[in-house]
Write a protein that holds these residues in place. Structure first.
Motif, PDB file in Angstrom:
ATOM      1  N   ILE A 144      -8.390  -7.481  -5.928  1.00  0.00           N
ATOM      2  CA  ILE A 144      -7.858  -6.605  -6.976  1.00  0.00           C
ATOM      3  C   ILE A 144      -7.889  -5.157  -6.498  1.00  0.00           C
ATOM      4  O   ILE A 144      -6.907  -4.422  -6.626  1.00  0.00           O
ATOM      5  N   ARG A 145      -9.009  -4.747  -5.933  1.00  0.00           N
ATOM      6  CA  ARG A 145      -9.157  -3.372  -5.423  1.00  0.00           C
ATOM      7  C   ARG A 145      -8.131  -3.107  -4.314  1.00  0.00           C
ATOM      8  O   ARG A 145      -7.504  -2.040  -4.278  1.00  0.00           O
ATOM      9  N   THR A 146      -7.936  -4.084  -3.434  1.00  0.00           N
ATOM     10  CA  THR A 146      -6.963  -3.921  -2.350  1.00  0.00           C
ATOM     11  C   THR A 146      -5.562  -3.716  -2.910  1.00  0.00           C
ATOM     12  O   THR A 146      -4.829  -2.825  -2.456  1.00  0.00           O
ATOM     13  N   TYR A 147      -5.170  -4.523  -3.899  1.00  0.00           N
ATOM     14  CA  TYR A 147      -3.829  -4.376  -4.488  1.00  0.00           C
ATOM     15  C   TYR A 147      -3.683  -3.052  -5.241  1.00  0.00           C
ATOM     16  O   TYR A 147      -2.628  -2.435  -5.210  1.00  0.00           O
ATOM     17  N   LEU A 148      -4.730  -2.615  -5.915  1.00  0.00           N
ATOM     18  CA  LEU A 148      -4.634  -1.379  -6.694  1.00  0.00           C
ATOM     19  C   LEU A 148      -4.609  -0.130  -5.821  1.00  0.00           C
ATOM     20  O   LEU A 148      -3.872   0.813  -6.100  1.00  0.00           O
ATOM     21  N   PHE A 149      -5.436  -0.103  -4.775  1.00  0.00           N
ATOM     22  CA  PHE A 149      -5.554   1.107  -3.977  1.00  0.00           C
ATOM     23  C   PHE A 149      -4.664   1.135  -2.735  1.00  0.00           C
ATOM     24  O   PHE A 149      -4.584   2.161  -2.067  1.00  0.00           O
ATOM     25  N   ASN A 150      -4.034   0.028  -2.435  1.00  0.00           N
ATOM     26  CA  ASN A 150      -3.116  -0.032  -1.291  1.00  0.00           C
ATOM     27  C   ASN A 150      -1.754  -0.531  -1.742  1.00  0.00           C
ATOM     28  O   ASN A 150      -1.105  -1.313  -1.045  1.00  0.00           O
ATOM     29  N   PHE A 151      -1.345  -0.078  -2.894  1.00  0.00           N
ATOM     30  CA  PHE A 151      -0.084  -0.505  -3.502  1.00  0.00           C
ATOM     31  C   PHE A 151       1.094  -0.364  -2.544  1.00  0.00           C
ATOM     32  O   PHE A 151       1.960  -1.223  -2.474  1.00  0.00           O
ATOM     33  N   ASP A 152       1.106   0.710  -1.788  1.00  0.00           N
ATOM     34  CA  ASP A 152       2.232   1.007  -0.902  1.00  0.00           C
ATOM     35  C   ASP A 152       2.319   0.056   0.303  1.00  0.00           C
ATOM     36  O   ASP A 152       3.323   0.040   1.011  1.00  0.00           O
ATOM     37  N   HIS A 153       1.314  -0.771   0.538  1.00  0.00           N
ATOM     38  CA  HIS A 153       1.324  -1.719   1.650  1.00  0.00           C
ATOM     39  C   HIS A 153       1.951  -3.068   1.282  1.00  0.00           C
ATOM     40  O   HIS A 153       2.070  -3.943   2.137  1.00  0.00           O
ATOM     41  N   TYR A 154       2.316  -3.251   0.034  1.00  0.00           N
ATOM     42  CA  TYR A 154       2.850  -4.534  -0.434  1.00  0.00           C
ATOM     43  C   TYR A 154       4.226  -4.321  -1.040  1.00  0.00           C
ATOM     44  O   TYR A 154       4.497  -3.290  -1.637  1.00  0.00           O
ATOM     45  N   ASN A 155       5.089  -5.341  -0.901  1.00  0.00           N
ATOM     46  CA  ASN A 155       6.356  -5.240  -1.620  1.00  0.00           C
ATOM     47  C   ASN A 155       6.077  -5.514  -3.090  1.00  0.00           C
ATOM     48  O   ASN A 155       5.078  -6.147  -3.450  1.00  0.00           O
ATOM     49  N   LEU A 156       6.954  -5.063  -3.938  1.00  0.00           N
ATOM     50  CA  LEU A 156       6.733  -5.142  -5.380  1.00  0.00           C
ATOM     51  C   LEU A 156       6.574  -6.580  -5.858  1.00  0.00           C
ATOM     52  O   LEU A 156       5.721  -6.862  -6.703  1.00  0.00           O
ATOM     53  N   ASP A 157       7.364  -7.493  -5.328  1.00  0.00           N
ATOM     54  CA  ASP A 157       7.266  -8.902  -5.737  1.00  0.00           C
ATOM     55  C   ASP A 157       5.876  -9.470  -5.470  1.00  0.00           C
ATOM     56  O   ASP A 157       5.285 -10.117  -6.332  1.00  0.00           O
ATOM     57  N   ALA A 158       5.363  -9.254  -4.278  1.00  0.00           N
ATOM     58  CA  ALA A 158       4.035  -9.773  -3.918  1.00  0.00           C
ATOM     59  C   ALA A 158       2.967  -9.134  -4.785  1.00  0.00           C
ATOM     60  O   ALA A 158       2.050  -9.811  -5.263  1.00  0.00           O
ATOM     61  N   TRP A 159       3.082  -7.832  -5.010  1.00  0.00           N
ATOM     62  CA  TRP A 159       2.097  -7.120  -5.814  1.00  0.00           C
ATOM     63  C   TRP A 159       2.094  -7.638  -7.259  1.00  0.00           C
ATOM     64  O   TRP A 159       1.042  -7.929  -7.814  1.00  0.00           O
ATOM     65  N   LEU A 160       3.286  -7.763  -7.855  1.00  0.00           N
ATOM     66  CA  LEU A 160       3.382  -8.254  -9.237  1.00  0.00           C
ATOM     67  C   LEU A 160       2.896  -9.693  -9.365  1.00  0.00           C
ATOM     68  O   LEU A 160       2.175 -10.032 -10.297  1.00  0.00           O
ATOM     69  N   TYR A 161       3.306 -10.544  -8.429  1.00  0.00           N
ATOM     70  CA  TYR A 161       2.914 -11.953  -8.490  1.00  0.00           C
ATOM     71  C   TYR A 161       1.402 -12.106  -8.378  1.00  0.00           C
ATOM     72  O   TYR A 161       0.794 -12.883  -9.110  1.00  0.00           O
ATOM     73  N   ASN A 162       0.776 -11.378  -7.467  1.00  0.00           N
ATOM     74  CA  ASN A 162      -0.651 -11.545  -7.197  1.00  0.00           C
ATOM     75  C   ASN A 162      -1.559 -10.795  -8.163  1.00  0.00           C
ATOM     76  O   ASN A 162      -2.780 -10.949  -8.093  1.00  0.00           O
ATOM     77  N   THR A 163      -0.999  -9.985  -9.028  1.00  0.00           N
ATOM     78  CA  THR A 163      -1.809  -9.304 -10.042  1.00  0.00           C
ATOM     79  C   THR A 163      -1.397  -9.791 -11.435  1.00  0.00           C
ATOM     80  O   THR A 163      -2.041 -10.664 -11.997  1.00  0.00           O
ATOM     81  N   PHE A 164      -0.305  -9.251 -11.940  1.00  0.00           N
ATOM     82  CA  PHE A 164       0.124  -9.608 -13.292  1.00  0.00           C
ATOM     83  C   PHE A 164       0.567 -11.064 -13.404  1.00  0.00           C
ATOM     84  O   PHE A 164       0.375 -11.696 -14.438  1.00  0.00           O
ATOM     85  N   GLY A 165       1.150 -11.595 -12.352  1.00  0.00           N
ATOM     86  CA  GLY A 165       1.594 -12.986 -12.370  1.00  0.00           C
ATOM     87  C   GLY A 165       0.442 -13.941 -12.592  1.00  0.00           C
ATOM     88  O   GLY A 165       0.542 -14.902 -13.360  1.00  0.00           O
ATOM     89  N   VAL A 166      -0.672 -13.669 -11.933  1.00  0.00           N
ATOM     90  CA  VAL A 166      -1.858 -14.514 -12.078  1.00  0.00           C
ATOM     91  C   VAL A 166      -2.412 -14.407 -13.502  1.00  0.00           C
ATOM     92  O   VAL A 166      -2.804 -15.401 -14.105  1.00  0.00           O
ATOM     93  N   VAL A 167      -2.405 -13.207 -14.047  1.00  0.00           N
ATOM     94  CA  VAL A 167      -2.882 -13.007 -15.420  1.00  0.00           C
ATOM     95  C   VAL A 167      -1.994 -13.770 -16.402  1.00  0.00           C
ATOM     96  O   VAL A 167      -2.483 -14.542 -17.233  1.00  0.00           O
TER      97      VAL A 167
END
Length: 152
Positions: free
Chosen positions: A52-75
């Protein structure tokens, strides 16, 4: 009438569980059943809030689809569980019960993913799953105040 409504909720819960297992082990891609990945060489996460910390603080290292799927998608994937459990079972009335059932299901999925190499064990997924089920439970509680969802 009561029996028919209970059977509908049970059927919806069953369909949801089948969907949950398919997403957990096959993914959500149209091509996933043809190209099941081997996750034997990946790093599993056993540290709470690490992913979670990696996705939140390194947002710019992930494409939007991967970021959304692995955070909000899981929720959002587990929100229906928090709604369907109290709607289906009269003895599931408390958030504690929903959280314990969600924890059990999440642990089952994560451990199975770990040992079958059909996914990655991520402790943060369990945390996000519980958050999702909690949101679903709160949605159920606020809707059920105005509408009789479960008829015992």
């Amino acid at each position: 009438m009561k029996s028919k409504l209970s059977k509908i909720w049970l059927l919806l819960l069953f369909i949801y569980i089948v969907f949950l297992m398919m997403v957990s082990f096959l993914g959500i891609s149209y091509y996933a059943p043809k190209y099941i990945s081997d996750f034997s060489d990946v790093n599993h996460n056993y540290i709470p809030f690490n992913t979670i910390r990696t996705y939140l603080f390194n947002f710019d290292h992930y494409n939007l689809d991967a970021w959304l799927y692995n955070t909000f998608g899981v929720v959002f994937l587990f929100a229906p569980l928090g709604f369907l459990l109290p709607a289906t079972f009269i003895n599931v009335k408390s958030i504690r019960t929903v959280v314990l059932i969600t924890l059990s299901i999440s642990m089952f999925i994560e451990v199975l993913q770990r040992f079958t190499n059909l996914g990655v064990f991520d402790l943060d997924n369990i945390i996000l799953n519980i958050l999702g089920a909690t949101l679903g439970y709160w949605t159920y509680k606020s809707i059920s105040k105005n509408i009789k969802i479960h008829i015992p």
